[in-house]
Design a protein around this motif. Sequence first.
Motif, PDB file in Angstrom:
ATOM      1  N   LEU A   1      11.558   0.187  -6.914  1.00 16.71           N
ATOM      2  CA  LEU A   1      10.589  -0.872  -6.663  1.00 16.71           C
ATOM      3  C   LEU A   1       9.179  -0.430  -7.044  1.00 16.71           C
ATOM      4  O   LEU A   1       8.389  -1.225  -7.568  1.00 16.71           O
ATOM      5  N   THR A   2       8.859   0.842  -6.831  1.00 14.65           N
ATOM      6  CA  THR A   2       7.556   1.362  -7.246  1.00 14.65           C
ATOM      7  C   THR A   2       7.411   1.284  -8.765  1.00 14.65           C
ATOM      8  O   THR A   2       6.339   0.929  -9.280  1.00 14.65           O
ATOM      9  N   ARG A   3       8.477   1.592  -9.470  1.00 15.00           N
ATOM     10  CA  ARG A   3       8.432   1.509 -10.929  1.00 15.00           C
ATOM     11  C   ARG A   3       8.265   0.066 -11.402  1.00 15.00           C
ATOM     12  O   ARG A   3       7.567  -0.207 -12.371  1.00 15.00           O
ATOM     13  N   GLU A   4       8.904  -0.865 -10.698  1.00 14.73           N
ATOM     14  CA  GLU A   4       8.774  -2.274 -11.057  1.00 14.73           C
ATOM     15  C   GLU A   4       7.351  -2.775 -10.806  1.00 14.73           C
ATOM     16  O   GLU A   4       6.835  -3.616 -11.549  1.00 14.73           O
ATOM     17  N   LEU A   5       6.700  -2.253  -9.768  1.00 14.06           N
ATOM     18  CA  LEU A   5       5.356  -2.705  -9.414  1.00 14.06           C
ATOM     19  C   LEU A   5       4.266  -2.025 -10.242  1.00 14.06           C
ATOM     20  O   LEU A   5       3.309  -2.679 -10.678  1.00 14.06           O
ATOM     21  N   PHE A   6       4.399  -0.707 -10.460  1.00 11.68           N
ATOM     22  CA  PHE A   6       3.299   0.055 -11.064  1.00 11.68           C
ATOM     23  C   PHE A   6       3.683   0.841 -12.316  1.00 11.68           C
ATOM     24  O   PHE A   6       2.814   1.433 -12.944  1.00 11.68           O
ATOM     25  N   ASN A   7       4.972   0.880 -12.623  1.00 17.83           N
ATOM     26  CA  ASN A   7       5.464   1.560 -13.820  1.00 17.83           C
ATOM     27  C   ASN A   7       5.042   3.032 -13.902  1.00 17.83           C
ATOM     28  O   ASN A   7       4.465   3.476 -14.910  1.00 17.83           O
ATOM     29  N   PRO A   8       5.320   3.831 -12.872  1.00 16.71           N
ATOM     30  CA  PRO A   8       5.010   5.260 -12.947  1.00 16.71           C
ATOM     31  C   PRO A   8       6.017   5.973 -13.846  1.00 16.71           C
ATOM     32  O   PRO A   8       7.065   5.421 -14.200  1.00 16.71           O
ATOM     33  N   ASP A   9       5.713   7.193 -14.184  1.00 19.07           N
ATOM     34  CA  ASP A   9       6.588   7.986 -15.042  1.00 19.07           C
ATOM     35  C   ASP A   9       7.644   8.682 -14.189  1.00 19.07           C
ATOM     36  O   ASP A   9       7.456   9.813 -13.740  1.00 19.07           O
ATOM     37  N   ILE A  10       8.767   7.982 -13.962  1.00 23.54           N
ATOM     38  CA  ILE A  10       9.876   8.522 -13.173  1.00 23.54           C
ATOM     39  C   ILE A  10      11.076   8.673 -14.100  1.00 23.54           C
ATOM     40  O   ILE A  10      11.445   7.714 -14.789  1.00 23.54           O
ATOM     41  N   PRO A  11      11.681   9.854 -14.166  1.00 20.33           N
ATOM     42  CA  PRO A  11      12.814  10.047 -15.074  1.00 20.33           C
ATOM     43  C   PRO A  11      13.945   9.054 -14.796  1.00 20.33           C
ATOM     44  O   PRO A  11      14.450   8.971 -13.670  1.00 20.33           O
TER      45      PRO A  11
ATOM     46  N   ARG B   1       0.821  -1.219   0.000  1.00 24.59           N
ATOM     47  CA  ARG B   1       0.000   0.000   0.000  1.00 24.59           C
ATOM     48  C   ARG B   1       0.850   1.262   0.000  1.00 24.59           C
ATOM     49  O   ARG B   1       0.444   2.289  -0.574  1.00 24.59           O
ATOM     50  N   TYR B   2       2.042   1.209   0.637  1.00 25.67           N
ATOM     51  CA  TYR B   2       2.884   2.397   0.677  1.00 25.67           C
ATOM     52  C   TYR B   2       3.592   2.630  -0.657  1.00 25.67           C
ATOM     53  O   TYR B   2       3.845   3.776  -1.041  1.00 25.67           O
ATOM     54  N   PHE B   3       3.902   1.565  -1.374  1.00 27.52           N
ATOM     55  CA  PHE B   3       4.455   1.728  -2.716  1.00 27.52           C
ATOM     56  C   PHE B   3       3.371   2.274  -3.663  1.00 27.52           C
ATOM     57  O   PHE B   3       3.676   3.037  -4.582  1.00 27.52           O
ATOM     58  N   TYR B   4       2.129   1.881  -3.412  1.00 31.17           N
ATOM     59  CA  TYR B   4       1.030   2.432  -4.217  1.00 31.17           C
ATOM     60  C   TYR B   4       0.851   3.925  -3.919  1.00 31.17           C
ATOM     61  O   TYR B   4       0.563   4.710  -4.826  1.00 31.17           O
ATOM     62  N   ASP B   5       1.037   4.321  -2.665  1.00 32.47           N
ATOM     63  CA  ASP B   5       0.985   5.745  -2.323  1.00 32.47           C
ATOM     64  C   ASP B   5       2.056   6.516  -3.099  1.00 32.47           C
ATOM     65  O   ASP B   5       1.808   7.631  -3.587  1.00 32.47           O
ATOM     66  N   LEU B   6       3.250   5.919  -3.198  1.00 30.40           N
ATOM     67  CA  LEU B   6       4.329   6.561  -3.957  1.00 30.40           C
ATOM     68  C   LEU B   6       3.951   6.683  -5.431  1.00 30.40           C
ATOM     69  O   LEU B   6       4.214   7.706  -6.079  1.00 30.40           O
ATOM     70  N   TYR B   7       3.361   5.632  -5.954  1.00 32.42           N
ATOM     71  CA  TYR B   7       2.925   5.650  -7.352  1.00 32.42           C
ATOM     72  C   TYR B   7       1.912   6.767  -7.597  1.00 32.42           C
ATOM     73  O   TYR B   7       2.030   7.543  -8.557  1.00 32.42           O
ATOM     74  N   MET B   8       0.898   6.872  -6.744  1.00 33.04           N
ATOM     75  CA  MET B   8      -0.123   7.895  -6.911  1.00 33.04           C
ATOM     76  C   MET B   8       0.469   9.297  -6.730  1.00 33.04           C
ATOM     77  O   MET B   8       0.070  10.244  -7.428  1.00 33.04           O
ATOM     78  N   PHE B   9       1.419   9.413  -5.814  1.00 31.90           N
ATOM     79  CA  PHE B   9       2.043  10.723  -5.596  1.00 31.90           C
ATOM     80  C   PHE B   9       2.816  11.170  -6.840  1.00 31.90           C
ATOM     81  O   PHE B   9       2.686  12.318  -7.289  1.00 31.90           O
ATOM     82  N   THR B  10       3.634  10.271  -7.409  1.00 31.84           N
ATOM     83  CA  THR B  10       4.407  10.634  -8.602  1.00 31.84           C
ATOM     84  C   THR B  10       3.491  10.862  -9.801  1.00 31.84           C
ATOM     85  O   THR B  10       3.783  11.686 -10.671  1.00 31.84           O
ATOM     86  N   ARG B  11       2.388  10.147  -9.833  1.00 30.07           N
ATOM     87  CA  ARG B  11       1.435  10.324 -10.935  1.00 30.07           C
ATOM     88  C   ARG B  11       0.783  11.695 -10.883  1.00 30.07           C
ATOM     89  O   ARG B  11       0.561  12.334 -11.930  1.00 30.07           O
ATOM     90  N   ARG B  12       0.457  12.158  -9.665  1.00 35.07           N
ATOM     91  CA  ARG B  12      -0.250  13.427  -9.521  1.00 35.07           C
ATOM     92  C   ARG B  12       0.686  14.628  -9.470  1.00 35.07           C
ATOM     93  O   ARG B  12       0.331  15.716  -9.934  1.00 35.07           O
ATOM     94  N   HIS B  13       1.878  14.443  -8.880  1.00 34.97           N
ATOM     95  CA  HIS B  13       2.749  15.592  -8.627  1.00 34.97           C
ATOM     96  C   HIS B  13       4.129  15.471  -9.269  1.00 34.97           C
ATOM     97  O   HIS B  13       4.956  16.362  -9.071  1.00 34.97           O
ATOM     98  N   GLY B  14       4.367  14.397 -10.003  1.00 36.11           N
ATOM     99  CA  GLY B  14       5.692  14.216 -10.583  1.00 36.11           C
ATOM    100  C   GLY B  14       6.110  15.357 -11.481  1.00 36.11           C
ATOM    101  O   GLY B  14       7.289  15.764 -11.489  1.00 36.11           O
ATOM    102  N   TYR B  15       5.174  15.926 -12.235  1.00 37.17           N
ATOM    103  CA  TYR B  15       5.503  17.011 -13.160  1.00 37.17           C
ATOM    104  C   TYR B  15       5.873  18.294 -12.423  1.00 37.17           C
ATOM    105  O   TYR B  15       6.483  19.215 -13.004  1.00 37.17           O
TER     106      TYR B  15
END
Length: 279
Positions: A155-165, A115-129
């Motif tokens: 690990l978040t990228r491996e689990l959910f593939n967020p847009d992280i440079p 759940r905490y890695f999912y929080d990271l995913y949602m955070f980068t998705r909403r505020h990464g830009y």
Amino acid sequence: SDLDFLVRPEQFEKAEQGLKDAGWIPCDGKKGMGLHDFKLKYAGQTSFFRKTGPLNSRYLDLHKDIRYLFAFTPLEGFWKDLKKVDFDGNRILVPSHENLLLYLSMLSLDLMELRYFYDLYMFTRRHGYELDWENLSSGLTRSRHAAVIFFALSLTRELFNPDIPGDFLNRIKPNILKRCLLVIWINKHNALHRDKNKSLAWYLFFTTWHYFGSSYLYSKNILDCVRITYRKIFLPRDEIRGVYDSKAFPVFLYLKRILKPVARLINGAFYNRRVNYVR
């Protein structure tokens, strides 16, 4: 579950007294006693509870710092660049996106739950830009937190593939030895299948991570890791007596502290064997 409140260090005693006046009961004893002062020094928090029914209680953790127990890494600058936000009629302070990213990264590796890695995913998705990734990487190279964010985001990228440079992760990437060793604990399997049944595998994971893995994560090098691990085990004499609430000679308390992980592993092996036998 519990409530967590973070207050400025200079306002901590006032907040602590306010909770007591409101009927919250300290879980860690009184100020000046072993466990209270121990948690305040090494975890930056103390705990309270209040009865909500005959068999129910609500718990609250009051924080004056954000750091993993024994990591010795206070979050520099957390109270800088705060924004005032109106929330349900109340004005609250919200930290910068960069500090929130660091906090979520520390939390995800502390508890290693999906759940905490999912929080990271949602955070980068909403505020990464909105993040200044280049400026963030230059600041991290001078702190202990670079490896924390690297492993958490990898690990978040491996689990959910967020847009992280990708170049951001390359700039903060720790050395190959740290990457090869810490992947033993920080991996996709442990995030997806964290065992909470106190099996032998759980005890082995918890003990090795607490004493070595987390120390190495925050350390600057192997020698620094040894120093942190040593400080975890060999507390100052007055502190170790307070933690165990004992007047015994410190040498016996140190032996107890060293043998505690061994006892956990033995107990975990016995529990696992007993469960299998019942099945």
